[in-house]
Design an enzyme around this catalytic site. Structure first.
Site, mmCIF file in Angstrom:
data_model
loop_
_atom_site.group_PDB
_atom_site.id
_atom_site.type_symbol
_atom_site.label_atom_id
_atom_site.label_comp_id
_atom_site.label_asym_id
_atom_site.label_seq_id
_atom_site.Cartn_x
_atom_site.Cartn_y
_atom_site.Cartn_z
ATOM 1 N N ARG A 118 -48.216 -17.206 67.327
ATOM 2 C CA ARG A 118 -47.273 -16.100 67.163
ATOM 3 C C ARG A 118 -46.823 -16.033 65.698
ATOM 4 N NH1 ARG A 118 -45.774 -18.978 71.853
ATOM 5 N NH2 ARG A 118 -45.790 -17.749 73.781
ATOM 6 N N ARG A 145 -53.573 -12.600 67.873
ATOM 7 C CA ARG A 145 -53.362 -13.567 68.967
ATOM 8 C C ARG A 145 -54.281 -13.236 70.145
ATOM 9 N NH1 ARG A 145 -49.812 -17.370 71.218
ATOM 10 N NH2 ARG A 145 -48.744 -16.783 73.150
ATOM 11 N N HIS A 201 -48.041 -20.670 77.250
ATOM 12 C CA HIS A 201 -47.520 -19.883 78.365
ATOM 13 C C HIS A 201 -47.293 -20.756 79.593
ATOM 14 C CE1 HIS A 201 -49.238 -15.879 76.645
ATOM 15 N NE2 HIS A 201 -48.018 -16.111 76.233
ATOM 16 N N TYR A 259 -53.700 -11.839 77.655
ATOM 17 C CA TYR A 259 -54.282 -11.959 76.329
ATOM 18 C C TYR A 259 -55.800 -12.090 76.362
ATOM 19 C CZ TYR A 259 -49.694 -12.443 74.247
ATOM 20 O OH TYR A 259 -48.421 -12.202 73.819
ATOM 21 N N HIS A 275 -50.081 -8.839 65.743
ATOM 22 C CA HIS A 275 -50.027 -9.599 67.003
ATOM 23 C C HIS A 275 -51.362 -9.552 67.742
ATOM 24 C CE1 HIS A 275 -47.925 -11.683 70.200
ATOM 25 N NE2 HIS A 275 -48.428 -10.843 71.079
#
Length: 325
Positions: free
Chosen positions: A163, A272, A295, A304, A269
């Site tokens: 992140r 990621r 996570h 993701y 982002h």
């Protein structure tokens, strides 16, 4: 029918021991504004999350502020939700989710009997844009177009799926080149222009992320050239300053880099997402992706993952090989 429904609901509450006579007393009534203020005060929240809740509650108070909790019915919630601007689905979902959470707490505290928020799917927003992760060739082009001091940041964002707040809080002491890992235990957030360092939202966010071996030497060279020598020195800083790099400053360079790659659609982002795809292609299981991304649930990790260009054709080809074999 409404009366019979009310009677059945209260009879069930009495049977289950949830009914409280004092809910009907005038002296025990509390408005949504009063309760939501208390609710927010009691929560242990990150500064940025607290600020976001405060902004959302400002909108909720316009509709429900003066209403007593008991007076907020399912029908009123439904009409309010339908009146919200549908062109901002994420904010619409966040408003509803917060209202549902606050009213759920009121149920637990026995201030109301049932939660009036039960619109299916209203608290989740469909992804407004389809994310197409960057290819390795595009990533290479973008990296070369970035300023020297931030090239490694883009590399780590993609190959380690970090992140932005984790990247900009990386310090020398968090890098273990001998073990080939980054030790993630903090992140920086920005609230009203002020940088605030804190721990991740969940325990899963505290993790060791293995560095792809091809980045070890470039990372060491970056630290020697751009990071101060002390253990607490940041790896990536603002121009001419030892302070945290903010999103706005980096984005000016990132926009030029994505244009060079012909990918104006990419956000920082999305690197990621790119990292999650590459990890999955390298054979990472869902559990391993959860650990790498930090996570707690497989659902979040799966958000993701994306099917990269050509993968469906490759799968079909391999299926044919199985049939022919």
């Amino acid at each position: 029918m409404d009366a019979e429904g009310w009677l059945a609901m209260n009879h069930a509450a009495i049977t289950e021991g949830r009914w409280r006579p004092n809910l009907t007393r005038k002296s025990e009534r509390i408005s949504f504004a009063e309760y939501s203020e208390l609710w927010l005060q009691r929560r242990e929240l990150k500064p940025r999350t607290r600020r976001e809740y405060e902004k959302l509650l400002e909108d909720l108070l316009v509709e429900f502020g003066r209403k007593e909790l008991q007076a907020i019915t399912s029908e009123r919630v439904r009409r309010w939700y339908e009146s919200l601007d549908q062109s901002t689905p994420s904010r619409r979902a966040h408003l509803y989710a917060l209202l549902r959470t606050v009213m759920g707490s009121a149920v637990v505290e026995e201030l109301i009997i049932v939660n009036p928020c039960h619109l299916r799917g209203a608290g989740k927003a469909k992804r407004a844009r389809k994310i197409r992760p960057a290819s390795q060739a595009e990533l290479k082009t973008m990296t070369e177009a970035m300023p020297d001091q931030w090239r490694m940041l883009l590399q780590l964002a993609a190959w380690c799926a970090l992140r932005f707040g984790e990247l900009t809080e990386l310090r020398r002491k968090d890098v273990d080149l001998a073990a080939g890992v980054l030790r993630i235990s903090r992140g920086v957030t920005w609230v009203d222009g002020e940088s605030i360092v804190g721990v991740p939202k969940s325990e899963a966010g505290i993790r060791d992320v293995s560095i792809p071996p091809h980045l070890l030497v470039p990372l060491q060279e970056h630290m020697e050239e751009f990071a101060a020598p002390d253990r607490d020195a940041l790896l990536f800083t603002a121009v001419g300053s030892p302070e945290h790099l903010n999103h706005g400053t980096l984005y000016k360079a990132f926009r030029r880099a994505r244009t060079a790659a012909g990918r104006e659609d990419l956000r920082l982002h999305d690197m990621r997402h790119t990292g999650a795809v590459m990890a999955a292609q390298a054979g990472a299981t869902t559990r391993e992706l959860m650990d790498r991304l930090g996570h707690t649930t497989s659902e979040m990790a799966m958000r993701y993952q994306h099917v990269s260009d050509g993968r469906q054709a490759e799968i079909a080809r391999r299926l044919s090989e199985m049939a022919e074999g």
